[in-house]
Structures are given as structure tokens and as C-alpha cells.
Design an enzyme around this catalytic site. Structure first.
Site, PDB file in Angstrom:
ATOM      1  N   LYS A  65     -62.731  25.738 -16.061  1.00 53.13           N
ATOM      2  CA  LYS A  65     -61.847  26.327 -15.540  1.00 53.13           C
ATOM      3  C   LYS A  65     -60.768  25.233 -14.599  1.00 53.13           C
ATOM      4  CE  LYS A  65     -63.583  30.795 -14.574  1.00 53.13           C
ATOM      5  NZ  LYS A  65     -63.991  31.936 -13.652  1.00 53.13           N
ATOM      6  N   ASP A 101     -58.833  35.881 -11.632  1.00 53.76           N
ATOM      7  CA  ASP A 101     -60.081  36.258 -11.292  1.00 53.76           C
ATOM      8  C   ASP A 101     -59.941  36.933  -9.807  1.00 53.76           C
ATOM      9  OD1 ASP A 101     -61.831  35.169 -13.309  1.00 53.76           O
ATOM     10  OD2 ASP A 101     -61.836  33.165 -12.502  1.00 53.76           O
TER      11      ASP A 101
END
Ligand code: ATR
Length: 271
Positions: A65, A101
């Protein structure tokens, strides 16, 4: 057929292809969404090849990420705040990134679990990438208080300082969690995943608390068991996974799928 992928290492266990297949079926849209395992030193090359050969968008999971954020030519404010990206898209010939997220966490807590986040007292456990991505989206819901507690207290303080202009934040070590009543305790540590038990002061997890693990399945089991044994209501992050996927789908394709149906199917083990 529009091509999408989730890229990680390991990635075979990912539920994202199943979730996006459910979205496609629900909306009657024909898309391909696959899991791609990138070598640990080969993330950038794989992403570039994916987009060069017609890929439309990708989700990114551990451990890439941070790299996804760095390779993108343009980053959304959410990705910049998180310092990480789980979403890539090709727009006007350049790779752009976002982070869905935190939005997924908020949507699951608020819309699926019925938590009134405005005015809530929230305890966030952890100060790594997962915690960092959750802070701004949680603060945007106007909680009464957000306490970040981490094993390494300095790391929690550094994180709280970073977001100090956005709301009421406090930071401490796990052993120094204030003796106050929290409505929600979010586990953003990797303790369960690593097979370790989180050591928390007596009374943090108790009746009346929603204990939420951002992980799902086996990776959340230890924390959920610990929370339930203390009388708390406990849930894993499967809903967060589905919600971040729906947010990704919306960014790529312009419409938001119905997540309740997909989440119910996943919980019943049907798809
Ligand atoms: P991620 O990106 O998944 O958040 P990370 O950046 O490695 O991963 O962060 C892991 C988090 O889990 C950290 O908050 C870490 O605490 P430290 O900063 O003190 O290392 C936390 N963590 C991992 N194992 C833990 C354990 N056994 N007990 C408590 N916290 C733990």
C-alpha cells in the site's frame, strides 16, 4: 471486458475477486477481476505491465500500500492523509491512487452496524498503516473523542500530532489507556495476525462496547474472542472489506453496488 485486479503478496486468500464478481452480477455488468501476486521486489513492474496491457484499475493489499501511494502520479487527499493507497486507476494516461479503507470502515460502523459515530467515544488500537488510514475518516464523523493507543506510545503520539488540526485526539501507550467508557474500540494492530494476544488494561473491553477488528477471518479471531470473553459485542472487518470494495467500484465505474446483499452472502458462505 473491463479488467481489474487486486495485487498483493500473498493474495490467494483475498476475497476481493469474489466481492467484485458479486457486484458485477448484481449490476449486470461484465467485468473481469483477478488476484495478482507481485514479487516483493516487483510491484511497480507488475502494476505498469497491468495498466500497459489494458487494466482499468487495481486494488492493492499488503505489503504494497505504501509503494502504491509512491508510484502514483496523482494521489487523492485521502491517500495523502493515509500515506498509503489501496486503489489505483488509470485516468488520462496516468496512474492515480486513492485510499478507500477508511471510508469502508466508517460505512461499516455507521451503516451496517448502526453505530452513531457523531458524538461517539472511540479508542483506536495501533499506530501503523491501518490505524493511520482510519484517523481522518473517523474524525470527519465528529466523534466526541478519539484516543490512539499503541504498544509503542511514541508512535501513537506522532500520529496524533499529525492529525491534531482535525479534531479531538489523544494518544497513549496500551498500558495507559484512560479509564473511561468507550463506545467503540477499533483494533488496527497486527497482533492477532501475528498470533499474539493484545495486552489491554482491565475494563477497556466490556459490556456496552463495540469491539471491531479491521481484519477478518482467522486474523481477527483472537481479538474477537478476547472481546467477547469480556462481555463486549465483537465484529470483524469483513463489512469494511466489502465497503472499501464498493467505494472502489464507485470510483472506477460511477455507481455504488448494494453492499448489504453481498455482505449477507459472504457471511452465510454462499458465493
Ligand atoms: P499495519 O500497516 O498493518 O498497521 P504496521 O505498520 O506494521 O502494520 O503496524 C502494526 C501495528 O500493530 C503497530 O501499531 C504495532 O505496534 P508497535 O507500533 O508498538 O510495533 C501493533 N502490534 C503488532 N504486534 C503487537 C502486539 N503483540 N501487541 C500490541 N501491538 C502490536
Amino acid at each position: 471486458m473491463d479488467r481489474y485486479a487486486v495485487i498483493g503478496n500473498p493474495v490467494a486468500h483475498s476475497l476481493s475477486p469474489t466481492i467484485h464478481a458479486c457486484f458485477a452480477a448484481q449490476r449486470g455488468e461484465s467485468v473481469e477481476y483477478v488476484a495478482l501476486r507481485a514479487p516483493l521486489d516487483g510491484f511497480r513492474a507488475l502494476v505498469e505491465r497491468f495498466f500497459d496491457t489494458g487494466g482499468r484499475g487495481a486494488n492493492v493489499t499488503l505489503p504494497f500500500k505504501g509503494e502504491a501511494f509512491e508510484l502514483a502520479r496523482h494521489a487523492s487527499p485521502r491517500a495523502r492523509e493515509a500515506g498509503a493507497a489501496n486503489f489505483l486507476a488509470l485516468r488520462d494516461g496516468r496512474i492515480e491512487c486513492d485510499n478507500t479503507d477508511g471510508a469502508g470502515l466508517v460505512a461499516d460502523l455507521r451503516d451496517n452496524l448502526g453505530v452513531a459515530l457523531a458524538g461517539a467515544r472511540i479508542l483506536l488500537l495501533g499506530a501503523g498503516g491501518a490505524a493511520r488510514g482510519a484517523i481522518a475518516p473517523l474524525l470527519a464523523q465528529s466523534p466526541a473523542r478519539l484516543v490512539i493507543a499503541n504498544r509503542d506510545a511514541e508512535r501513537a503520539r506522532a500520529l496524533a500530532e499529525r492529525f491534531a488540526d482535525q479534531g479531538l485526539l489523544a494518544a497513549c501507550g496500551l498500558a495507559d489507556i484512560p479509564r473511561e467508557r468507550f463506545d467503540v474500540v477499533v483494533n488496527a494492530t497486527s497482533a492477532s495476525t501475528l498470533g499474539a494476544r493484545l495486552v489491554l488494561p482491565e475494563g477497556v473491553l466490556r459490556e456496552g462496547v463495540l469491539a471491531y477488528d479491521m481484519a477478518y477471518g482467522a486474523a481477527a479471531a483472537a481479538f474477537l474472542a478476547q472481546a467477547r470473553a469480556s462481555g463486549a459485542r465483537a465484529t470483524d472487518g469483513l463489512g469494511m472489506l466489502v465497503e472499501q470494495a464498493a467505494e472502489s467500484w464507485r470510483l472506477w465505474r460511477g455507481s455504488r453496488p448494494d453492499t448489504a446483499q453481498v455482505l449477507a452472502e459472504l457471511r452465510s458462505g454462499r458465493p
